[in-house]
Design an enzyme around this catalytic site. Structure first.
Site, mmCIF file in Angstrom:
data_model
loop_
_atom_site.group_PDB
_atom_site.id
_atom_site.type_symbol
_atom_site.label_atom_id
_atom_site.label_comp_id
_atom_site.label_asym_id
_atom_site.label_seq_id
_atom_site.Cartn_x
_atom_site.Cartn_y
_atom_site.Cartn_z
ATOM 1 N N HIS A 6 0.840 -1.206 0.000
ATOM 2 C CA HIS A 6 0.000 0.000 0.000
ATOM 3 C C HIS A 6 0.875 1.257 0.000
ATOM 4 C CE1 HIS A 6 -3.631 2.378 1.374
ATOM 5 N NE2 HIS A 6 -2.638 3.182 1.741
ATOM 6 N N GLU A 7 1.822 1.305 0.930
ATOM 7 C CA GLU A 7 2.682 2.489 1.035
ATOM 8 C C GLU A 7 3.655 2.581 -0.141
ATOM 9 O OE1 GLU A 7 1.986 4.765 3.061
ATOM 10 O OE2 GLU A 7 0.560 3.614 4.252
ATOM 11 N N HIS A 10 1.938 4.271 -3.050
ATOM 12 C CA HIS A 10 1.931 5.733 -2.911
ATOM 13 C C HIS A 10 3.285 6.309 -3.335
ATOM 14 C CE1 HIS A 10 -1.918 6.068 -1.022
ATOM 15 N NE2 HIS A 10 -1.572 5.499 0.132
#
Length: 197
Positions: A6-7, A10
């Site tokens: 997820h990170e 980003h």
């Protein structure tokens, strides 16, 4: 895996749009130690709820800040949705092929599906500092954004009120009880169609 990818999503999309901030801080990596927040990680084991370290994003590097901002913000939740899809597809593929796997493997795949759908839905809640809020902040007209910004500091408090007080029965709980099964069923149908089921 869910938090790390997820990170990383980003960080990767921000980097592709010209922002090297996350890369310079070592966040463009699959190493979970770079993404896990110490307190957020400990709380996962204590109360079953936690968080990762937010990826730093500097919008001044973006040539199209609003478009880039939306894509950077939505990249994390979409990554969780894709992880849920691949876990579901793997589970069904193993079942179709009659592959005997240890029970913990099938349990892990089922958990990956539900956990990543949960993270997808949770992160799209339109409250700061969640991704859903960032997306809305980039989509609203310019004159509205400053008004949103002045209330950002209360986002965490508002979330706690609607999540851990009796109000949760009318806010977060119904949201999760409706959307998570619906998304799970949708993914199941998509995977089923792919496998001709």
């Amino acid at each position: 895996m869910a938090f790390t990818l997820h990170e990383l999503a980003h960080a990767y999309i921000a980097y592709k749009f010209g922002d090297p901030t996350a890369k310079n801080e070592g966040r463009l990596t699959l190493n979970p130690l770079k993404h896990l927040d110490p307190i957020g990680t400990i709380l996962i084991f204590i109360i079953g709820f936690g968080w990762a370290k937010p990826v730093p994003v500097n919008r001044f590097y973006f040539k199209q800040p609003r478009l880039a901002g939306v894509l950077v913000s939505i990249a994390g939740p979409l990554t969780n949705l894709m992880l849920a899809f691949f876990a579901q597809a793997t589970y069904i593929a193993l079942d179709i092929a009659s592959v005997q796997v240890p029970l913990f493997v099938s349990d892990l795949l089922i958990t990956m599906v539900s956990l990543n759908i949960l993270l997808f839905v949770f992160n799209l809640i339109p409250l700061p500092p969640l991704d859903g809020y960032r997306i809305i902040a980039d989509l609203v007209p310019n004159h509205v954004r400053p008004k949103l910004t002045q209330y950002e500091q209360y986002g965490g408090l508002v979330f706690l009120v609607i999540a851990i007080t009796p109000l949760s029965k009318y806010t977060i709980t119904p949201l999760f009880n409706v959307t998570i099964p619906a998304i799970g069923q949708f993914l199941g149908k998509v995977v089923g169609a792919i496998f001709g089921l």
